[in-house]
Design a protein around this motif. Structure first.
Motif, PDB file in Angstrom:
ATOM      1  N   ASP A 135       0.877  -1.279  -0.008  1.00  0.00           N
ATOM      2  CA  ASP A 135       0.070  -0.114  -0.099  1.00  0.00           C
ATOM      3  C   ASP A 135       0.837   1.243  -0.012  1.00  0.00           C
ATOM      4  O   ASP A 135       1.961   1.194   0.472  1.00  0.00           O
ATOM      5  CB  ASP A 135      -0.995   0.035   1.136  1.00  0.00           C
TER       6      ASP A 135
ATOM      7  N   GLU B 299       0.822   4.798   1.537  1.00  0.00           N
ATOM      8  CA  GLU B 299      -0.080   5.816   2.406  1.00  0.00           C
ATOM      9  C   GLU B 299      -0.443   7.135   1.840  1.00  0.00           C
ATOM     10  O   GLU B 299      -1.438   7.634   1.973  1.00  0.00           O
ATOM     11  CB  GLU B 299       0.890   5.852   3.566  1.00  0.00           C
TER      12      GLU B 299
ATOM     13  N   THR C 175      -3.328   6.878  -0.544  1.00  0.00           N
ATOM     14  CA  THR C 175      -4.501   6.166   0.387  1.00  0.00           C
ATOM     15  C   THR C 175      -5.066   7.651   0.915  1.00  0.00           C
ATOM     16  O   THR C 175      -6.212   7.747   0.901  1.00  0.00           O
ATOM     17  CB  THR C 175      -4.142   5.153   1.285  1.00  0.00           C
ATOM     18  N   GLU C 176      -4.440   8.365   1.337  1.00  0.00           N
ATOM     19  CA  GLU C 176      -4.927   9.651   2.077  1.00  0.00           C
ATOM     20  C   GLU C 176      -5.441  10.564   1.043  1.00  0.00           C
ATOM     21  O   GLU C 176      -6.634  10.915   1.353  1.00  0.00           O
ATOM     22  CB  GLU C 176      -3.641  10.454   2.733  1.00  0.00           C
TER      23      GLU C 176
ATOM     24  N   LYS D 225      -7.799   2.859   0.596  1.00  0.00           N
ATOM     25  CA  LYS D 225      -6.434   2.008   0.461  1.00  0.00           C
ATOM     26  C   LYS D 225      -6.096   2.047  -1.001  1.00  0.00           C
ATOM     27  O   LYS D 225      -6.872   1.278  -1.816  1.00  0.00           O
ATOM     28  CB  LYS D 225      -6.368   0.934   1.111  1.00  0.00           C
TER      29      LYS D 225
END
Length: 126
Positions: A59, A61, A64-65, A70
């Motif tokens: 993943d 991050e 994802t944010e 995700k």
């Protein structure tokens, strides 16, 4: 469980459709033909097992944010300058994976490289 692979809209859907059409008609260039072959192989592996060892899935991050769910990265190639990476999410349903990005690996993660990655939207749920 085998996953259905979808393409994000509009970028991934139009790029995949163009590569398929050019490949089938025999008008695809060398560089695009190589990308199409590697991308197709990665999609087959992804559909069978998103955690296949050769995909090196993990993943991201920062994405994802930004995306709100995700975001995963899988390898199309490795140990080469600007190695291509496939960005994807699970969904829109439990049996689907949607490809939302395809770009060279960001060289400098510290200087906001992932903020420059273009991500497609999810396709409408059928």
């Amino acid at each position: 469980m085998k996953f259905a692979i979808r393409m994000g809209v509009p970028e991934m859907e139009s790029l995949w459709a163009r590569l398929q059409q050019e490949f089938r008609s025999g008008t695809i260039g060398k560089k695009d033909a190589l990308l199409y072959k590697k991308w197709g192989k990665a999609l087959k592996l992804l559909a069978e097992n998103p955690r296949h060892p050769s995909l090196h899935t993990h993943d991201i991050e920062q994405l994802t944010e930004r995306y709100g769910e995700k975001v995963w990265q899988s390898y199309l190639e490795n140990k080469t300058s600007k190695a291509m990476r496939l960005y994807w999410v699970y969904g829109p349903d439990q049996q689907s994976i949607t490809v939302i990005g395809l770009e060279p690996h960001p060289e400098d993660k510290k200087n906001g490289a992932y903020s420059r990655v273009v991500l497609s939207d999810m396709p409408p749920f059928d």
